[in-house]
Design a protein around this motif. Structure first.
Motif, PDB file in Angstrom:
ATOM      1  N   GLN A  79       0.824  -1.209   0.000  1.00 29.18           N
ATOM      2  CA  GLN A  79       0.000   0.000   0.000  1.00 29.18           C
ATOM      3  C   GLN A  79       0.858   1.259   0.000  1.00 29.18           C
ATOM      4  N   ARG A  80       2.059   1.166   0.568  1.00 33.29           N
ATOM      5  CA  ARG A  80       2.966   2.300   0.648  1.00 33.29           C
ATOM      6  C   ARG A  80       3.371   2.792  -0.741  1.00 33.29           C
ATOM      7  N   GLN A  81       3.325   1.907  -1.716  1.00 31.82           N
ATOM      8  CA  GLN A  81       3.837   2.248  -3.031  1.00 31.82           C
ATOM      9  C   GLN A  81       2.928   3.183  -3.819  1.00 31.82           C
ATOM     10  N   SER A  82       1.734   3.429  -3.317  1.00 37.95           N
ATOM     11  CA  SER A  82       0.866   4.401  -3.987  1.00 37.95           C
ATOM     12  C   SER A  82       1.512   5.776  -4.018  1.00 37.95           C
ATOM     13  N   GLY A  83       2.385   6.046  -3.035  1.00 40.43           N
ATOM     14  CA  GLY A  83       3.073   7.335  -2.993  1.00 40.43           C
ATOM     15  C   GLY A  83       3.991   7.564  -4.167  1.00 40.43           C
ATOM     16  N   LEU A  84       4.433   6.482  -4.822  1.00 38.56           N
ATOM     17  CA  LEU A  84       5.326   6.620  -5.973  1.00 38.56           C
ATOM     18  C   LEU A  84       4.643   7.315  -7.142  1.00 38.56           C
ATOM     19  N   TYR A  85       3.333   7.314  -7.124  1.00 43.15           N
ATOM     20  CA  TYR A  85       2.567   7.898  -8.233  1.00 43.15           C
ATOM     21  C   TYR A  85       1.857   9.180  -7.827  1.00 43.15           C
ATOM     22  N   ASP A  86       2.303   9.745  -6.719  1.00 41.85           N
ATOM     23  CA  ASP A  86       1.782  11.026  -6.237  1.00 41.85           C
ATOM     24  C   ASP A  86       2.701  12.134  -6.751  1.00 41.85           C
ATOM     25  N   ALA A  87       2.175  12.993  -7.601  1.00 46.63           N
ATOM     26  CA  ALA A  87       2.998  14.036  -8.228  1.00 46.63           C
ATOM     27  C   ALA A  87       3.562  15.030  -7.225  1.00 46.63           C
ATOM     28  N   ASN A  88       3.011  15.069  -6.027  1.00 45.12           N
ATOM     29  CA  ASN A  88       3.479  16.011  -5.011  1.00 45.12           C
ATOM     30  C   ASN A  88       4.541  15.414  -4.084  1.00 45.12           C
ATOM     31  N   ARG A  89       5.002  14.214  -4.402  1.00 46.74           N
ATOM     32  CA  ARG A  89       5.961  13.547  -3.534  1.00 46.74           C
ATOM     33  C   ARG A  89       7.218  13.207  -4.329  1.00 46.74           C
ATOM     34  N   ARG A  90       8.374  13.257  -3.648  1.00 44.66           N
ATOM     35  CA  ARG A  90       9.638  12.935  -4.296  1.00 44.66           C
ATOM     36  C   ARG A  90      10.442  11.965  -3.417  1.00 44.66           C
ATOM     37  N   TYR A  91      10.923  10.908  -4.055  1.00 44.74           N
ATOM     38  CA  TYR A  91      11.750   9.916  -3.385  1.00 44.74           C
ATOM     39  C   TYR A  91      13.163   9.987  -3.955  1.00 44.74           C
ATOM     40  N   HIS A  92      14.143  10.139  -3.074  1.00 47.12           N
ATOM     41  CA  HIS A  92      15.551  10.150  -3.468  1.00 47.12           C
ATOM     42  C   HIS A  92      16.195   8.945  -2.767  1.00 47.12           C
ATOM     43  N   VAL A  93      16.373   7.864  -3.516  1.00 45.50           N
ATOM     44  CA  VAL A  93      16.794   6.589  -2.938  1.00 45.50           C
ATOM     45  C   VAL A  93      18.200   6.233  -3.417  1.00 45.50           C
ATOM     46  N   LEU A  94      19.069   5.916  -2.471  1.00 40.10           N
ATOM     47  CA  LEU A  94      20.420   5.455  -2.770  1.00 40.10           C
ATOM     48  C   LEU A  94      20.567   4.022  -2.273  1.00 40.10           C
ATOM     49  N   LEU A  95      21.081   3.151  -3.143  1.00 40.52           N
ATOM     50  CA  LEU A  95      21.322   1.759  -2.783  1.00 40.52           C
ATOM     51  C   LEU A  95      22.783   1.415  -3.025  1.00 40.52           C
ATOM     52  N   TRP A  96      23.356   0.652  -2.132  1.00 30.45           N
ATOM     53  CA  TRP A  96      24.705   0.130  -2.367  1.00 30.45           C
ATOM     54  C   TRP A  96      24.601  -0.995  -3.386  1.00 30.45           C
ATOM     55  N   GLU A  97      25.561  -1.101  -4.287  1.00 29.79           N
ATOM     56  CA  GLU A  97      25.489  -2.115  -5.344  1.00 29.79           C
ATOM     57  C   GLU A  97      25.364  -3.523  -4.784  1.00 29.79           C
ATOM     58  N   ALA A  98      25.954  -3.782  -3.632  1.00 42.30           N
ATOM     59  CA  ALA A  98      25.886  -5.124  -3.029  1.00 42.30           C
ATOM     60  C   ALA A  98      24.450  -5.591  -2.851  1.00 42.30           C
ATOM     61  N   VAL A  99      23.538  -4.648  -2.622  1.00 38.11           N
ATOM     62  CA  VAL A  99      22.124  -4.986  -2.428  1.00 38.11           C
ATOM     63  C   VAL A  99      21.571  -5.721  -3.643  1.00 38.11           C
ATOM     64  N   LEU A 100      22.067  -5.374  -4.830  1.00 36.14           N
ATOM     65  CA  LEU A 100      21.563  -5.968  -6.070  1.00 36.14           C
ATOM     66  C   LEU A 100      21.934  -7.441  -6.188  1.00 36.14           C
ATOM     67  N   HIS A 101      22.917  -7.871  -5.408  1.00 34.78           N
ATOM     68  CA  HIS A 101      23.410  -9.246  -5.490  1.00 34.78           C
ATOM     69  C   HIS A 101      23.081 -10.083  -4.258  1.00 34.78           C
ATOM     70  N   THR A 102      22.522  -9.483  -3.229  1.00 34.37           N
ATOM     71  CA  THR A 102      22.297 -10.173  -1.961  1.00 34.37           C
ATOM     72  C   THR A 102      21.213 -11.235  -2.104  1.00 34.37           C
ATOM     73  N   ARG A 103      21.568 -12.489  -1.817  1.00 35.67           N
ATOM     74  CA  ARG A 103      20.641 -13.617  -1.990  1.00 35.67           C
ATOM     75  C   ARG A 103      19.851 -13.864  -0.707  1.00 35.67           C
ATOM     76  N   ILE A 104      19.100 -12.873  -0.285  1.00 31.99           N
ATOM     77  CA  ILE A 104      18.228 -13.046   0.873  1.00 31.99           C
ATOM     78  C   ILE A 104      16.926 -13.724   0.460  1.00 31.99           C
ATOM     79  N   CYS A 105      16.799 -13.988  -0.837  1.00 33.98           N
ATOM     80  CA  CYS A 105      15.604 -14.597  -1.417  1.00 33.98           C
ATOM     81  C   CYS A 105      16.048 -15.519  -2.557  1.00 33.98           C
ATOM     82  N   PRO A 106      15.167 -16.372  -3.081  1.00 32.10           N
ATOM     83  CA  PRO A 106      15.535 -17.228  -4.208  1.00 32.10           C
ATOM     84  C   PRO A 106      15.939 -16.385  -5.424  1.00 32.10           C
ATOM     85  N   PRO A 107      16.810 -16.906  -6.290  1.00 37.38           N
ATOM     86  CA  PRO A 107      17.251 -16.163  -7.471  1.00 37.38           C
ATOM     87  C   PRO A 107      16.094 -15.651  -8.340  1.00 37.38           C
ATOM     88  N   SER A 108      15.048 -16.449  -8.480  1.00 35.85           N
ATOM     89  CA  SER A 108      13.927 -16.024  -9.312  1.00 35.85           C
ATOM     90  C   SER A 108      13.227 -14.797  -8.723  1.00 35.85           C
TER      91      SER A 108
END
Length: 282
Positions: free
Chosen positions: A158-187
């Motif tokens: 439900q939180r993701q509805s804010g992504l489509y609110d023109a009055n809101r801005r998200y500035h998100v920084l991720l470390w590259e390691a996050v893209l490879h972290t296998r905390i879940c199945p590969p699929s």
């Protein structure tokens, strides 16, 4: 743990000591109070010296045992002040994971400019349901908490509805390691990375990736959110810190800005995400 939180806990301990030593029936020793309450003496010592956080029940029985039951409301008020900043997972998750998600939904809904840094996983507002389910399941197992993962996933989405609110801005920084972290199945990770590729270029979201080989001005550290430059939320293994004092906000803003200098955006961010996506097939 924040310095302000610890100072407040020490102050609460001093108040408890005062109640023990100045009750209507005269001074109680720590040993006598512990015996009266059926506690080990070490608990009295830790509470009075700010080394342990009291529960509401602890404060109620302390007030009663020192002959001052009317003081319980004051002690509870002090505790609420502590918990507004230091929110232990044990206490938060007593009502389940869904309740925690709803608190964060409300906090983000009341903010127009949101900044995030995350070095461990994809931030909740950008997660797919399957990825969120994997993360929440791991935390439910870690904290041995109420297993209401499906309700929590729905609340997080439900939180993701804010992504489509023109009055809101998200500035998100991720470390590259996050893209490879296998905390879940590969699929599941593959689907999550596909989701991130679709996020790049969204009008309300600036997504930056800090490459593993980038030169950093500060260590990656733990993740945090900054809401409207007025409040910081930091997640640790045992608690969340909700900080709103000027020093804490300013320090986290400087940290976020320093990390942003090392990030890549747009096509370069997409390249790193695509690279991680391809690595799942090798």
């Amino acid at each position: 743990m924040s310095t302000d939180f610890q100072q407040a806990r020490v102050a609460l301990g001093a108040r408890l000591r005062e109640l023990r030593t100045s009750g209507p029936d005269g001074r109680l020793t720590g040993t006598a109070l512990a015996e009266r309450l059926g506690w080990p003496h070490s608990k009295v010592y830790k509470l009075e010296n700010g080394r342990q956080t009291a529960t509401a029940e602890d404060l109620t029985v302390w007030a009663e045992a020192t002959g001052q039951p009317a003081v319980a409301d004051e002690l509870h008020s002090r505790l609420r002040g502590l918990e507004s900043r230091h929110r232990s997972w044990r206490r938060q998750l007593s009502a389940g994971h869904r309740a925690v998600q709803e608190v964060h939904n409300a906090a983000q809904a009341n903010s127009a400019v949101l900044r995030a840094w995350e070095s461990s996983w994809i931030v909740g507002v950008l997660q797919t349901p399957d990825y969120a389910r994997a993360i929440l399941t791991r935390f439910s197992e870690l904290h041995r908490s109420k297993h209401d993962v499906e309700d929590a996933v729905r609340a997080r989405m439900q939180r993701q509805s804010g992504l489509y609110d023109a009055n809101r801005r998200y500035h998100v920084l991720l470390w590259e390691a996050v893209l490879h972290t296998r905390i879940c199945p590969p699929s599941v990770l593959a689907g999550q990375l596909d989701r991130l590729l679709g996020i790049v270029g969204l009008d309300t979201v600036e997504l930056g990736i800090v490459p593993l080989g980038a030169t950093l001005k500060v260590p990656p550290g733990v993740g945090f959110w900054i809401y409207d430059d007025r409040q910081v939320i930091v997640e640790t293994w045992d608690a969340e810190l909700w900080l709103d004092d000027t020093d804490s906000v300013t320090t986290h803003l400087r940290t976020w800005s320093a990390l942003r200098e090392s990030a890549v955006f747009g096509s370069e961010a997409q390249r790193l995400i695509s690279q991680a996506r391809r690595a799942l097939s090798t």
